[in-house]
Design a protein around this motif. Structure first.
Motif, PDB file in Angstrom:
ATOM      1  N   ARG A 161     -56.757 -72.019 -75.478  1.00  0.00           N
ATOM      2  CA  ARG A 161     -56.447 -73.457 -75.638  1.00  0.00           C
ATOM      3  C   ARG A 161     -55.365 -74.090 -76.755  1.00  0.00           C
ATOM      4  O   ARG A 161     -54.454 -74.006 -77.151  1.00  0.00           O
ATOM      5  N   ARG A 173     -41.515 -75.733 -74.273  1.00  0.00           N
ATOM      6  CA  ARG A 173     -42.156 -76.182 -74.015  1.00  0.00           C
ATOM      7  C   ARG A 173     -42.065 -75.108 -72.685  1.00  0.00           C
ATOM      8  O   ARG A 173     -42.938 -75.104 -71.495  1.00  0.00           O
ATOM      9  N   ARG A 192     -56.940 -70.233 -67.840  1.00  0.00           N
ATOM     10  CA  ARG A 192     -58.029 -71.281 -67.948  1.00  0.00           C
ATOM     11  C   ARG A 192     -57.684 -71.974 -69.064  1.00  0.00           C
ATOM     12  O   ARG A 192     -56.927 -73.124 -69.099  1.00  0.00           O
ATOM     13  N   TYR A 194     -54.681 -71.858 -71.202  1.00  0.00           N
ATOM     14  CA  TYR A 194     -53.282 -71.910 -71.758  1.00  0.00           C
ATOM     15  C   TYR A 194     -52.437 -72.922 -70.412  1.00  0.00           C
ATOM     16  O   TYR A 194     -52.590 -73.359 -71.217  1.00  0.00           O
ATOM     17  N   ARG A 195     -53.515 -72.346 -69.168  1.00  0.00           N
ATOM     18  CA  ARG A 195     -53.131 -74.418 -68.060  1.00  0.00           C
ATOM     19  C   ARG A 195     -53.528 -75.267 -68.978  1.00  0.00           C
ATOM     20  O   ARG A 195     -52.921 -76.032 -68.549  1.00  0.00           O
ATOM     21  N   ALA A 196     -54.722 -74.819 -69.531  1.00  0.00           N
ATOM     22  CA  ALA A 196     -55.230 -76.420 -69.819  1.00  0.00           C
ATOM     23  C   ALA A 196     -54.481 -77.927 -71.125  1.00  0.00           C
ATOM     24  O   ALA A 196     -54.018 -78.387 -71.614  1.00  0.00           O
ATOM     25  N   MET A 198     -50.935 -76.821 -72.068  1.00  0.00           N
ATOM     26  CA  MET A 198     -50.153 -76.921 -70.634  1.00  0.00           C
ATOM     27  C   MET A 198     -49.773 -78.611 -70.093  1.00  0.00           C
ATOM     28  O   MET A 198     -49.453 -78.897 -70.391  1.00  0.00           O
ATOM     29  N   GLU A 199     -51.306 -78.811 -69.569  1.00  0.00           N
ATOM     30  CA  GLU A 199     -52.112 -79.827 -68.858  1.00  0.00           C
ATOM     31  C   GLU A 199     -51.379 -80.895 -69.709  1.00  0.00           C
ATOM     32  O   GLU A 199     -51.484 -82.453 -69.999  1.00  0.00           O
ATOM     33  N   GLU A 200     -52.217 -80.329 -70.776  1.00  0.00           N
ATOM     34  CA  GLU A 200     -52.647 -81.673 -71.906  1.00  0.00           C
ATOM     35  C   GLU A 200     -51.578 -82.752 -72.386  1.00  0.00           C
ATOM     36  O   GLU A 200     -51.423 -83.576 -73.149  1.00  0.00           O
ATOM     37  N   GLY A 202     -48.431 -82.187 -71.048  1.00  0.00           N
ATOM     38  CA  GLY A 202     -47.570 -82.434 -69.729  1.00  0.00           C
ATOM     39  C   GLY A 202     -46.366 -82.090 -69.396  1.00  0.00           C
ATOM     40  O   GLY A 202     -45.845 -82.621 -69.515  1.00  0.00           O
ATOM     41  N   PRO A 204     -44.994 -79.139 -67.136  1.00  0.00           N
ATOM     42  CA  PRO A 204     -45.537 -77.878 -65.709  1.00  0.00           C
ATOM     43  C   PRO A 204     -45.336 -77.006 -65.523  1.00  0.00           C
ATOM     44  O   PRO A 204     -44.243 -77.017 -66.577  1.00  0.00           O
ATOM     45  N   VAL A 205     -46.287 -76.600 -65.528  1.00  0.00           N
ATOM     46  CA  VAL A 205     -46.223 -74.822 -65.289  1.00  0.00           C
ATOM     47  C   VAL A 205     -45.622 -73.950 -64.474  1.00  0.00           C
ATOM     48  O   VAL A 205     -46.250 -74.217 -63.063  1.00  0.00           O
TER      49      VAL A 205
END
Length: 327
Positions: A161, A173, A192, A194-196, A198-200, A202, A204-205
């Protein structure tokens, strides 16, 4: 008896010096040691083993002996074992659960006192009889599967993260992630993270930005080239381990534009690349040392409840992760 006669002391004092018993006067220790050196005496551990019920050896089951990450980890385990008067026997599972089980049980059959295991499989119930029989067992880098046991981990989620958030902070981005097989705990946790990140932020992956699988160069090279091609290529890549990173560096050397890169795990000579490689570094030696110390505390009867210990990672900035987006 010859040592005692040479030192002019009784057998009790000789035994005390040889076995390291406290309370032997310094002058007696010196005389006994001089007699030992003069006679070429070598301690026979057989009686001590029978008395203590130990073989003075521990086993280390690694994933891959050739992986540079495991060098400092293995050495740290060995140093702790040596400090406790034990030998280290190690072997590689080659990421094969069956081979891991075969190796671990073979070490137990040779009556090692304990095991430090980097698991390849996700079911370790085969070790339950050995643990009940007194074989202390600590898992490292990845948790045990389907049993309750001590484990020492790096903060894979938090480290990933932080690495991806670092790329986002430098304007990226469209960030790709290339990792190991998703069934592996470390790979799943880094995905997980990496996704967190990107989500934090805003962001979209897209599915095309993520690729998990075997770390062989052919697969990684193909994944990297696909991410870097097309009308909307990624401007940065986060790599899930050192083997992936090496291949991606080679692919980026073929590109006409600069692409930011952050890798999980440090590499030797990473600071000499141009630009230097930014990494999320884990302390492999600390993992091995903590696991081994935990093992010997358990052997000495100082532990009851298994514990999960998570060590922090460290972001090292050298230039590759600080490159701005090319477009």
């Amino acid at each position: 008896m010859a040592v005692g006669a040479g030192a002019g002391v009784g057998l009790m004092w000789v035994a005390g010096v040889v076995t390291g018993v406290r309370g032997v006067p310094p002058h007696t220790q010196r005389r006994v040691q001089e007699a030992i050196d003069a006679l070429g005496f070598r301690r026979n551990d057989s009686a001590r083993v029978l008395r203590k019920g130990r073989t003075a050896s521990i086993g280390l089951v690694l994933e891959d002996l050739a992986d540079p990450f495991y060098g400092p980890l293995s050495r740290a385990v060995e140093e702790v074992a040596r400090a406790h008067g034990a030998l280290l026997i190690n072997g590689s599972s080659a990421e094969d659960p069956d081979r891991e089980q075969e190796l671990a049980l073979a070490l137990c059959a040779r009556r090692v006192d304990g095991l430090v295991v980097i698991p390849a499989g996700d079911d370790h119930r085969y070790l339950e009889p050995e643990i009940r029989a007194g074989v202390a067992t600590v898992f490292v880098d990845r948790p045990a599967g389907r049993i309750d046991a001590d484990v020492v981990l790096s903060d894979n989620f938090g480290g990933a993260r932080d690495g991806v958030a670092h790329l986002i902070a430098h304007g990226h981005r469209r960030i790709g992630f290339i990792g190991d097989m998703p069934r592996i705990h470390t790979a799943a946790e880094r995905l997980r993270g990496y996704r967190a990140a990107m989500e934090e932020a805003g962001i979209p992956v897209e599915d095309a930005w993520m690729s998990l699988g075997q770390t062989n160069p052919e697969r990684v090279r193909r994944a990297a080239r696909e991410m870097l091609g097309g009308p909307d290529p990624v401007t940065a890549i986060f790599t899930g381990n050192n083997r992936v990173t090496v291949t991606v560096i080679r692919v980026l050397a073929e590109q006409s534009r600069r692409v930011a890169l952050v890798g999980f795990d440090d590499l030797e000579l990473a600071d000499l690349l141009e630009p230097g490689l930014t990494v999320v570094a884990q302390d492999a030696a600390a993992l091995g040392r903590t696991a081994a110390e935990r093992l010997f505390r358990r052997l000495d009867g100082g532990l009851v409840t298994p514990e999960r210990i998570e060590l922090p990672t460290r972001l090292i900035t050298r230039g590759s992760g600080e490159l701005p987006p090319a477009d």
